[in-house]
Design an enzyme around this catalytic site. Structure first.
Site, PDB file in Angstrom:
ATOM      1  N   ARG A 237       0.865  -1.175   0.000  1.00 22.13           N
ATOM      2  CA  ARG A 237       0.000   0.000   0.000  1.00 22.13           C
ATOM      3  C   ARG A 237       0.897   1.219   0.000  1.00 22.13           C
ATOM      4  O   ARG A 237       1.965   1.218   0.633  1.00 22.13           O
ATOM      5  CB  ARG A 237      -0.885   0.038   1.251  1.00 22.13           C
ATOM      6  CG  ARG A 237      -2.068  -0.917   1.218  1.00 22.13           C
ATOM      7  CD  ARG A 237      -3.107  -0.518   0.160  1.00 22.13           C
ATOM      8  NE  ARG A 237      -4.272  -1.353   0.191  1.00 22.13           N
ATOM      9  CZ  ARG A 237      -4.456  -2.445  -0.564  1.00 22.13           C
ATOM     10  NH1 ARG A 237      -3.521  -2.842  -1.408  1.00 22.13           N
ATOM     11  NH2 ARG A 237      -5.584  -3.133  -0.475  1.00 22.13           N
ATOM     12  N   GLU A 266      -3.669   7.539  -4.303  1.00 13.23           N
ATOM     13  CA  GLU A 266      -4.107   7.001  -5.606  1.00 13.23           C
ATOM     14  C   GLU A 266      -5.411   7.667  -6.043  1.00 13.23           C
ATOM     15  O   GLU A 266      -6.254   7.959  -5.201  1.00 13.23           O
ATOM     16  CB  GLU A 266      -4.308   5.481  -5.477  1.00 13.23           C
ATOM     17  CG  GLU A 266      -2.999   4.774  -5.258  1.00 13.23           C
ATOM     18  CD  GLU A 266      -3.149   3.268  -5.055  1.00 13.23           C
ATOM     19  OE1 GLU A 266      -4.251   2.731  -5.279  1.00 13.23           O
ATOM     20  OE2 GLU A 266      -2.170   2.642  -4.658  1.00 13.23           O
ATOM     21  N   HIS A 284      -1.661   0.148  -9.635  1.00 14.54           N
ATOM     22  CA  HIS A 284      -2.276  -0.750  -8.635  1.00 14.54           C
ATOM     23  C   HIS A 284      -2.959  -1.940  -9.320  1.00 14.54           C
ATOM     24  O   HIS A 284      -4.191  -2.085  -9.268  1.00 14.54           O
ATOM     25  CB  HIS A 284      -3.278   0.018  -7.760  1.00 14.54           C
ATOM     26  CG  HIS A 284      -3.558  -0.687  -6.461  1.00 14.54           C
ATOM     27  ND1 HIS A 284      -3.904  -0.052  -5.303  1.00 14.54           N
ATOM     28  CD2 HIS A 284      -3.530  -2.012  -6.140  1.00 14.54           C
ATOM     29  CE1 HIS A 284      -4.090  -0.931  -4.335  1.00 14.54           C
ATOM     30  NE2 HIS A 284      -3.873  -2.134  -4.823  1.00 14.54           N
TER      31      HIS A 284
END
Ligand SMILES: O=CC(=O)O
Length: 335
Positions: A237, A266, A284
């Site tokens: 993450r 993000e 991602h």
């Protein structure tokens, strides 16, 4: 009467047809619901499918007085306000197994890419900026014999270790709890503290979940411990790594490069990272394969079916909630 299930984002939908006799399923028209639309739909929802990385916070939980289950599509549950879910007696589940192998595949791919400069050289060839194909040009770094330091030896960390061993890498790892001696032996992985790992690894791969303990775990002082020839890989993450510190470390050549699939904010990626040749970026996509998305849908559907039949053995991430009065009260109203 049927239960009401909200699916907050578009997902592979076929497996959900198994639920249609017991559930009224509400899908968004587009990719997802607008805020007001979602809040309205949650008012009488019994279950909701949320998606990794997409916040499902206190406001949503408070708007859902009947909600009994948050079935997260994804392994990481940092998008969900777990405290609020616990307070309301809501069970939260995830899809841990499905994402393991593809995320480890991506981590291995990023290691290969940043070490062998695959994306960089591809870009240069297409742009016509490769000057020379000579023997002293376009040199990169061999993986064979190098040390991979894995931070977070959960399922993904272990799947990465197996892959890296096949490339002839030595594995060291750091984890909250040391894994069993049998697993260490099987993976040929040596346990070490974080400082030692950072000092010794040629590649540092972050594979821990985002929790209050891991938030910001890798900052400038940690990056400065790394070898100047070492690479950092993050498929965990964004928030486990201080992104500003990473940019500074890259600018100052404290480390040799980075390969990133996740970011602090993000879908934003700082322009400075995008300009650096020694940084590989992906959006991602650790679990983004056709096969995995389908499996994740099937897993979520199985969890919802089992939960509403009162079955145990589903991947509950907040097991403490099962003892709460709020949960028991809600259970009595389900069955
Ligand atoms: O990042 C992806 C996941 O948590 O499944």
């Amino acid at each position: 009467m049927k239960n009401k299930l909200i699916v907050t984002h578009q997902l592979p939908g076929k497996p959900f047809s198994a639920l249609k006799d017991r559930f009224d399923i509400v899908w968004p028209d587009g990719d997802t619901f607008g805020r007001d639309d979602l809040l309205e739909n949650l008012k009488d929802a019994d279950a909701v499918v949320t998606v990794f990385g997409k916040p499902f916070k206190k406001e949503m939980i408070k708007a859902s007085p009947k909600l009994k289950l948050i079935a997260n599509y994804g392994a990481g549950v940092d998008n969900i306000d777990l405290e609020a879910a616990n307070r309301e007696g809501i069970v939260v589940t995830n899809t841990p197994d499905a994402v393991t192998e593809p995320t480890a595949e991506l981590a291995m791919g990023l290691i290969l890419d940043v070490a062998r400069r695959i994306s960089e050289l591809d870009r240069e060839l297409r742009a016509g900026t490769i000057r020379n194909w000579g023997v002293m040009e376009n040199l990169s770094t061999t993986l064979q014999g190098k040390t991979l330091g894995i931070v977070g030896m959960g399922a993904i960390g272990r799947a990465l270790a197996r892959r890296a061993s096949a490339f002839g890498m030595n594995i060291i790892y750091h984890n909250r709890n040391r894994v069993s001696a049998e697993t260490e032996e099987k993976l040929e992985a040596r346990y070490t503290d974080l400082e030692n790992l950072l000092r010794n690894a040629d590649f540092v791969s972050l594979n821990m979940p985002l929790t209050p303990e891991t938030n910001g775990m890798i900052g400038l002082s940690e990056l400065k411990l790394m070898k100047t020839s070492a690479f950092l890989i993050n498929t965990a993450r964004g928030a486990v790594l201080n992104q500003t510190a990473l940019i500074e470390a890259l600018k100052n050549r404290e480390i040799a490069g980075a390969a990133l699939d996740v970011y602090q904010n993000e879908p934003e990626i700082p322009g400075e990272l995008l300009k650096m040749d020694n940084v590989v970026v992906t959006p991602h996509v650790g679990s983004a394969t056709h096969e995995t998305r389908e499996i994740m849908s099937r897993q979520v559907v199985g969890i919802i079916e089992d939960f509403f039949q009162g079955m145990t053995g589903i991947p509950v991430v907040n097991p403490g909630v099962l003892d709460s009065d709020q949960y028991k009260f809600k259970q009595e109203n389900i069955l």
